[in-house]
Design a protein around this motif. Sequence first.
Motif, PDB file in Angstrom:
ATOM      1  N   UNK A 127       9.285 -33.567 -36.703  1.00 48.31           N
ATOM      2  CA  UNK A 127       9.834 -33.732 -35.359  1.00 48.31           C
ATOM      3  C   UNK A 127      11.308 -34.136 -35.415  1.00 48.31           C
ATOM      4  N   UNK A 128      11.652 -35.005 -36.347  1.00 50.89           N
ATOM      5  CA  UNK A 128      13.032 -35.463 -36.447  1.00 50.89           C
ATOM      6  C   UNK A 128      13.966 -34.354 -36.912  1.00 50.89           C
ATOM      7  N   UNK A 129      13.515 -33.557 -37.880  1.00 50.79           N
ATOM      8  CA  UNK A 129      14.329 -32.441 -38.366  1.00 50.79           C
ATOM      9  C   UNK A 129      14.516 -31.398 -37.259  1.00 50.79           C
ATOM     10  N   UNK A 130      13.447 -31.110 -36.520  1.00 56.22           N
ATOM     11  CA  UNK A 130      13.561 -30.200 -35.378  1.00 56.22           C
ATOM     12  C   UNK A 130      14.603 -30.697 -34.387  1.00 56.22           C
ATOM     13  N   UNK A 131      14.556 -31.976 -34.104  1.00 65.11           N
ATOM     14  CA  UNK A 131      15.501 -32.571 -33.157  1.00 65.11           C
ATOM     15  C   UNK A 131      16.929 -32.484 -33.691  1.00 65.11           C
ATOM     16  N   UNK A 132      17.109 -32.783 -34.992  1.00 65.97           N
ATOM     17  CA  UNK A 132      18.438 -32.701 -35.588  1.00 65.97           C
ATOM     18  C   UNK A 132      19.022 -31.300 -35.511  1.00 65.97           C
ATOM     19  N   UNK A 133      18.207 -30.285 -35.781  1.00 63.39           N
ATOM     20  CA  UNK A 133      18.679 -28.901 -35.715  1.00 63.39           C
ATOM     21  C   UNK A 133      18.992 -28.489 -34.279  1.00 63.39           C
ATOM     22  N   UNK A 134      18.188 -28.963 -33.337  1.00 58.35           N
ATOM     23  CA  UNK A 134      18.461 -28.677 -31.923  1.00 58.35           C
ATOM     24  C   UNK A 134      19.780 -29.300 -31.474  1.00 58.35           C
ATOM     25  N   UNK A 135      20.043 -30.517 -31.940  1.00 54.52           N
ATOM     26  CA  UNK A 135      21.297 -31.185 -31.580  1.00 54.52           C
ATOM     27  C   UNK A 135      22.487 -30.441 -32.187  1.00 54.52           C
ATOM     28  N   UNK A 136      22.326 -29.958 -33.412  1.00 53.29           N
ATOM     29  CA  UNK A 136      23.396 -29.171 -34.026  1.00 53.29           C
ATOM     30  C   UNK A 136      23.661 -27.898 -33.243  1.00 53.29           C
ATOM     31  N   UNK A 137      22.578 -27.247 -32.806  1.00 51.85           N
ATOM     32  CA  UNK A 137      22.746 -26.032 -32.010  1.00 51.85           C
ATOM     33  C   UNK A 137      23.412 -26.338 -30.676  1.00 51.85           C
ATOM     34  N   UNK A 138      23.047 -27.462 -30.068  1.00 50.08           N
ATOM     35  CA  UNK A 138      23.650 -27.865 -28.791  1.00 50.08           C
ATOM     36  C   UNK A 138      25.124 -28.203 -28.962  1.00 50.08           C
ATOM     37  N   UNK A 139      25.465 -28.835 -30.089  1.00 53.23           N
ATOM     38  CA  UNK A 139      26.861 -29.215 -30.333  1.00 53.23           C
ATOM     39  C   UNK A 139      27.771 -27.997 -30.361  1.00 53.23           C
ATOM     40  N   UNK A 140      27.228 -26.855 -30.795  1.00 50.64           N
ATOM     41  CA  UNK A 140      28.026 -25.630 -30.865  1.00 50.64           C
ATOM     42  C   UNK A 140      28.515 -25.197 -29.481  1.00 50.64           C
ATOM     43  N   UNK A 141      27.805 -25.608 -28.436  1.00 45.99           N
ATOM     44  CA  UNK A 141      28.206 -25.245 -27.077  1.00 45.99           C
ATOM     45  C   UNK A 141      29.450 -26.000 -26.626  1.00 45.99           C
ATOM     46  N   UNK A 142      29.720 -27.147 -27.257  1.00 49.76           N
ATOM     47  CA  UNK A 142      30.815 -28.012 -26.822  1.00 49.76           C
ATOM     48  C   UNK A 142      31.968 -28.081 -27.824  1.00 49.76           C
ATOM     49  N   UNK A 143      31.636 -28.072 -29.109  1.00 47.79           N
ATOM     50  CA  UNK A 143      32.654 -28.277 -30.144  1.00 47.79           C
ATOM     51  C   UNK A 143      32.447 -27.270 -31.277  1.00 47.79           C
TER      52      UNK A 143
END
Length: 253
Positions: A113-129
């Motif tokens: 669950x934590x790794x899934x969340x980390x990868x999702x946050x990385x993907x989300x970060x691409x939208x901003x930075x």
Amino acid sequence: MNFHAIRAIYRFEMARTFRTLMQSIASPVLSTSLYFVVFGAAIGSRMGEVDGIHYGAFIIPGLVMLSLLTESISNASFGIYMPKWSGTIYELLSAPVSSAEVILGYVGAATTKSVMLGLLILATARLFVPYHIAHPFWMLAFLLLTAFSFSLFGFILGIWADSFEKLQIVPLMIVTPLTFLGGSFYSISMLPPLWQKIALFNPVVYLVSGFRWSFYGVADVAVGISVAMTALFMLICLVAVWWIFKTGYRLKR
């Protein structure tokens, strides 16, 4: 090795996550996205570079690590605390399931669950930075090692806690402050010499530094030391879990 037991515990814990997607996944991703908006897109565009990296991109590894640590602890601690609270832990202890299988089931699910969340946050970060990952293999290795180590720590915390309030004390009062002071938003080389030395006693510095190196090839601490410190923390947690099951600490009382 009873793989059926491991799979049963693992699937139960993962099913609980998918039943509470808003709390387990959406809420941490949204909270971290606000950091990207404020510090990355808004403030970061008006700040200079840190170690030759745009500030918005520089803080991405630290923010991912902040979410990874807190969610790993939360997922694992809550997962083992609920059977204690409801009394079903005794059914688990009396079942033909070894301690290693129990740990693999609960900690494995929390790590996933934590790794899934980390990868999702990385993907989300691409939208901003905009950012790049210089060493993808080591990025995943740090992600997995950190998630597993702190899921073990969360498992210990869940066994130790005897109330819902205690489940929140360590993440809120210790882990989160250490993460903010561990170089998530800055390089410790920016600190005065005395505080640089003091910062090295913060274990989160090694996690953030190693994870940031996997992105940009820059680090406050040598990568080998970061890996060694993370592995040492994992070993300490493994020994603590072994002792808990050997003695029955807070499991049989």
